[in-house]
Design an enzyme around this catalytic site. Sequence first.
Site, PDB file in Angstrom:
ATOM      1  N   ARG A  15     -34.074 -12.036  27.633  1.00 13.56           N
ATOM      2  CA  ARG A  15     -32.624 -12.276  27.570  1.00 13.56           C
ATOM      3  C   ARG A  15     -32.174 -12.561  26.129  1.00 13.56           C
ATOM      4  O   ARG A  15     -31.560 -11.724  25.482  1.00 13.56           O
ATOM      5  CB  ARG A  15     -32.260 -13.437  28.517  1.00 13.56           C
ATOM      6  N   ASP A  16     -32.522 -13.724  25.603  1.00 14.53           N
ATOM      7  CA  ASP A  16     -32.045 -14.095  24.260  1.00 14.53           C
ATOM      8  C   ASP A  16     -32.584 -13.108  23.230  1.00 14.53           C
ATOM      9  O   ASP A  16     -31.930 -12.803  22.231  1.00 14.53           O
ATOM     10  CB  ASP A  16     -32.512 -15.517  23.922  1.00 14.53           C
ATOM     11  N   HIS A 207     -34.413 -25.615  21.738  1.00 14.05           N
ATOM     12  CA  HIS A 207     -34.263 -24.151  21.645  1.00 14.05           C
ATOM     13  C   HIS A 207     -34.028 -23.832  20.165  1.00 14.05           C
ATOM     14  O   HIS A 207     -32.906 -23.948  19.671  1.00 14.05           O
ATOM     15  CB  HIS A 207     -33.068 -23.749  22.529  1.00 14.05           C
ATOM     16  N   HIS A 209     -34.135 -21.459  16.806  1.00 14.63           N
ATOM     17  CA  HIS A 209     -34.212 -20.144  16.157  1.00 14.63           C
ATOM     18  C   HIS A 209     -34.859 -20.358  14.786  1.00 14.63           C
ATOM     19  O   HIS A 209     -34.751 -21.442  14.197  1.00 14.63           O
ATOM     20  CB  HIS A 209     -32.822 -19.524  16.041  1.00 14.63           C
ATOM     21  N   CYS A 240     -28.449 -13.893  18.033  1.00 14.32           N
ATOM     22  CA  CYS A 240     -27.300 -14.066  18.917  1.00 14.32           C
ATOM     23  C   CYS A 240     -26.212 -13.134  18.437  1.00 14.32           C
ATOM     24  O   CYS A 240     -25.888 -13.109  17.246  1.00 14.32           O
ATOM     25  CB  CYS A 240     -26.822 -15.514  18.909  1.00 14.32           C
ATOM     26  N   ASN A 249     -35.489 -16.388  18.296  1.00 12.40           N
ATOM     27  CA  ASN A 249     -36.045 -17.710  18.581  1.00 12.40           C
ATOM     28  C   ASN A 249     -37.417 -17.765  17.941  1.00 12.40           C
ATOM     29  O   ASN A 249     -38.026 -16.750  17.642  1.00 12.40           O
ATOM     30  CB  ASN A 249     -36.251 -17.873  20.092  1.00 12.40           C
TER      31      ASN A 249
HETATM   32  P1  HMG Z   1     -13.040 -12.853  28.916  1.00 14.38           P
HETATM   33  O1  HMG Z   1     -12.688 -11.515  28.350  1.00 14.38           O
HETATM   34  O2  HMG Z   1     -12.283 -14.050  28.459  1.00 14.38           O
HETATM   35  O3  HMG Z   1     -13.117 -12.806  30.518  1.00 14.38           O
HETATM   36  O4  HMG Z   1     -14.574 -13.101  28.621  1.00 14.38           O
HETATM   37  P2  HMG Z   1     -12.061 -12.491  31.629  1.00 14.38           P
HETATM   38  O5  HMG Z   1     -12.351 -13.414  32.758  1.00 14.38           O
HETATM   39  O6  HMG Z   1     -10.680 -12.426  31.057  1.00 14.38           O
HETATM   40  O7  HMG Z   1     -12.487 -11.012  32.069  1.00 14.38           O
HETATM   41  C1  HMG Z   1     -12.349  -9.901  31.215  1.00 14.38           C
HETATM   42  C2  HMG Z   1     -13.179  -8.752  31.742  1.00 14.38           C
HETATM   43  O8  HMG Z   1     -14.559  -9.120  31.775  1.00 14.38           O
HETATM   44  C3  HMG Z   1     -12.830  -8.335  33.170  1.00 14.38           C
HETATM   45  O9  HMG Z   1     -13.114  -6.925  33.255  1.00 14.38           O
HETATM   46  C4  HMG Z   1     -13.852  -9.050  33.995  1.00 14.38           C
HETATM   47  O10 HMG Z   1     -14.128  -8.412  35.225  1.00 14.38           O
HETATM   48  C5  HMG Z   1     -15.069  -8.989  33.106  1.00 14.38           C
HETATM   49  P3  HMG Z   1     -11.921  -5.825  33.099  1.00 14.38           P
HETATM   50  O11 HMG Z   1     -10.943  -6.186  34.176  1.00 14.38           O
HETATM   51  O12 HMG Z   1     -11.380  -5.983  31.693  1.00 14.38           O
HETATM   52  O13 HMG Z   1     -12.652  -4.517  33.316  1.00 14.38           O
HETATM   53  N1  HMG Z   1     -15.995 -10.085  33.364  1.00 14.38           N
HETATM   54  C6  HMG Z   1     -17.284  -9.928  33.724  1.00 14.38           C
HETATM   55  N2  HMG Z   1     -18.035  -8.833  33.908  1.00 14.38           N
HETATM   56  C7  HMG Z   1     -19.314  -9.031  34.285  1.00 14.38           C
HETATM   57  N3  HMG Z   1     -19.869 -10.239  34.470  1.00 14.38           N
HETATM   58  C8  HMG Z   1     -19.136 -11.350  34.291  1.00 14.38           C
HETATM   59  C9  HMG Z   1     -17.792 -11.212  33.896  1.00 14.38           C
HETATM   60  N4  HMG Z   1     -16.811 -12.108  33.648  1.00 14.38           N
HETATM   61  C10 HMG Z   1     -15.714 -11.403  33.329  1.00 14.38           C
HETATM   62  N5  HMG Z   1     -19.701 -12.538  34.461  1.00 14.38           N
HETATM   63  C11 HMG Z   1     -16.692 -14.027  29.259  1.00 14.38           C
HETATM   64  C12 HMG Z   1     -15.221 -14.297  29.034  1.00 14.38           C
HETATM   65  C13 HMG Z   1     -17.390 -15.378  29.414  1.00 14.38           C
HETATM   66  C14 HMG Z   1     -16.891 -13.185  30.517  1.00 14.38           C
HETATM   67  C15 HMG Z   1     -17.251 -13.258  28.032  1.00 14.38           C
HETATM   68  O14 HMG Z   1     -16.881 -13.928  26.863  1.00 14.38           O
HETATM   69  C16 HMG Z   1     -18.747 -13.095  28.046  1.00 14.38           C
HETATM   70  O15 HMG Z   1     -19.290 -12.389  28.906  1.00 14.38           O
HETATM   71  N6  HMG Z   1     -19.447 -13.715  27.115  1.00 14.38           N
HETATM   72  C17 HMG Z   1     -20.905 -13.684  27.100  1.00 14.38           C
HETATM   73  C18 HMG Z   1     -21.403 -13.930  25.716  1.00 14.38           C
HETATM   74  C19 HMG Z   1     -22.897 -13.985  25.732  1.00 14.38           C
HETATM   75  O16 HMG Z   1     -23.575 -13.567  26.645  1.00 14.38           O
HETATM   76  N7  HMG Z   1     -23.457 -14.489  24.617  1.00 14.38           N
HETATM   77  C20 HMG Z   1     -24.881 -14.598  24.444  1.00 14.38           C
HETATM   78  C21 HMG Z   1     -25.491 -15.656  25.313  1.00 14.38           C
HETATM   79  S1  HMG Z   1     -25.307 -17.310  24.651  1.00 14.38           S
HETATM   80  C22 HMG Z   1     -26.624 -17.471  23.549  1.00 14.38           C
HETATM   81  O17 HMG Z   1     -27.299 -16.526  23.251  1.00 14.38           O
HETATM   82  C23 HMG Z   1     -26.987 -18.832  23.030  1.00 14.38           C
HETATM   83  C24 HMG Z   1     -28.199 -19.438  23.724  1.00 14.38           C
HETATM   84  O18 HMG Z   1     -29.333 -18.596  23.588  1.00 14.38           O
HETATM   85  C25 HMG Z   1     -28.511 -20.803  23.111  1.00 14.38           C
HETATM   86  C26 HMG Z   1     -28.594 -20.773  21.611  1.00 14.38           C
HETATM   87  O19 HMG Z   1     -29.270 -19.909  21.045  1.00 14.38           O
HETATM   88  O20 HMG Z   1     -27.966 -21.646  21.029  1.00 14.38           O
HETATM   89  C27 HMG Z   1     -27.938 -19.638  25.209  1.00 14.38           C
HETATM   90 MG    MG Z   2     -30.643 -18.542  21.600  1.00 10.91          MG
END
Ligand code: HMG
Ligand code: MG
Length: 300
Positions: A15-16, A207, A209, A240, A249
Amino acid sequence: MSLPSHVRLVEVGPRDGLQNEKQPIGVADKVRLVDDLSAAGLGYIEVGSFVSPKWVPQMAGSAEVFAGIDRRSGVTYAALTPNLQGLEAALAAGVREVAVFAAASEAFSQRNINCSIAESLKRFEPVMDAAQRHGVRVRGYVSCVLGCPYDGAVSARQVAVVCRELQAMGCYEVSLGDTIGVGTAGAVRNLFEVVGREVPRERLAGHFHDTYGQALANIYASLLEGIAVFDASVAGLGGCPYARGATGNVASEDVVYLLQGLGIETGVNLPGLIEAGQRISRVLGRESASRVARARSARE
Ligand code: HMG
Ligand code: MG
């Protein structure tokens, strides 16, 4: 404080690690990676994310990956779910453990999940409710605990507040992410000292990096603070998408090597883990970022 006798590793490579890859990676290669990791003894594997495919295209096939893996008993296969839509998709894919992810800085929260910290916590409430109804455990993440690519310094107090909220809403564990890998050992000790006043240390994870090459030192500093759960990524995959320049990481192989040297049990078979990392590195067409894997392959 004495070191723990056992550490639980949370393997976040599929995933990450892979979420940041630009080149398409097929479902079969992702499935193979997860199966190689479980065969190497990893007991907890983050398989994918149910997030918007517009935001993180590489995770779009997560349901197919879940359908393809060989589920070993005793292994937890988890997914990230930012909202109820994500949780529902995860449940439909047979996921039994999920993670919600918040940030310690406002700017990162906006860039990563398009809302403020307070809004994100609100958004997690229905996720927690639905997860509880389905008997699904929820882990929490807090990003940018030692620095933010947009806001700069982040206070340990602010991290502690977000961790306390996540725990209060039902996360059984909160993982503290140094998303951009800027932290150093002293800052890590202070962080756990401050956060540990709000959340018991046995419910916290690290966690790290490795962007600045500090991840192993930060893990050792965390061990000294009584932390016994660490996230790591095979072959040091990743970064990220919302933290430019952040490397992967810390490599799981390097963490296992460190812990073995300290006499700390992980249940992981290091040669098997190295092999899993070498295989996915070949798929990606580059050398593993694990120093242990590189040293072992240079010796052969
Ligand atoms: P948004 O645009 O504000 O969401 O995004 P919305 O609710 O307005 O929806 C917009 C569109 O997204 C719609 O589709 C929804 O259906 C769709 P449209 O009508 O335009 O075709 N949608 C989805 N589709 C699939 N699955 C869903 C979903 N939700 C809405 N769950 C949202 C808000 C949170 C969805 C967006 O910003 C997002 O998906 N962000 C994910 C970012 C991400 O994955 N980042 C990486 C992970 S975090 C990380 O890596 C850090 C970590 O490792 C720790 C560290 O390292 O510190 C964890
Ligand atoms: Mg991470």
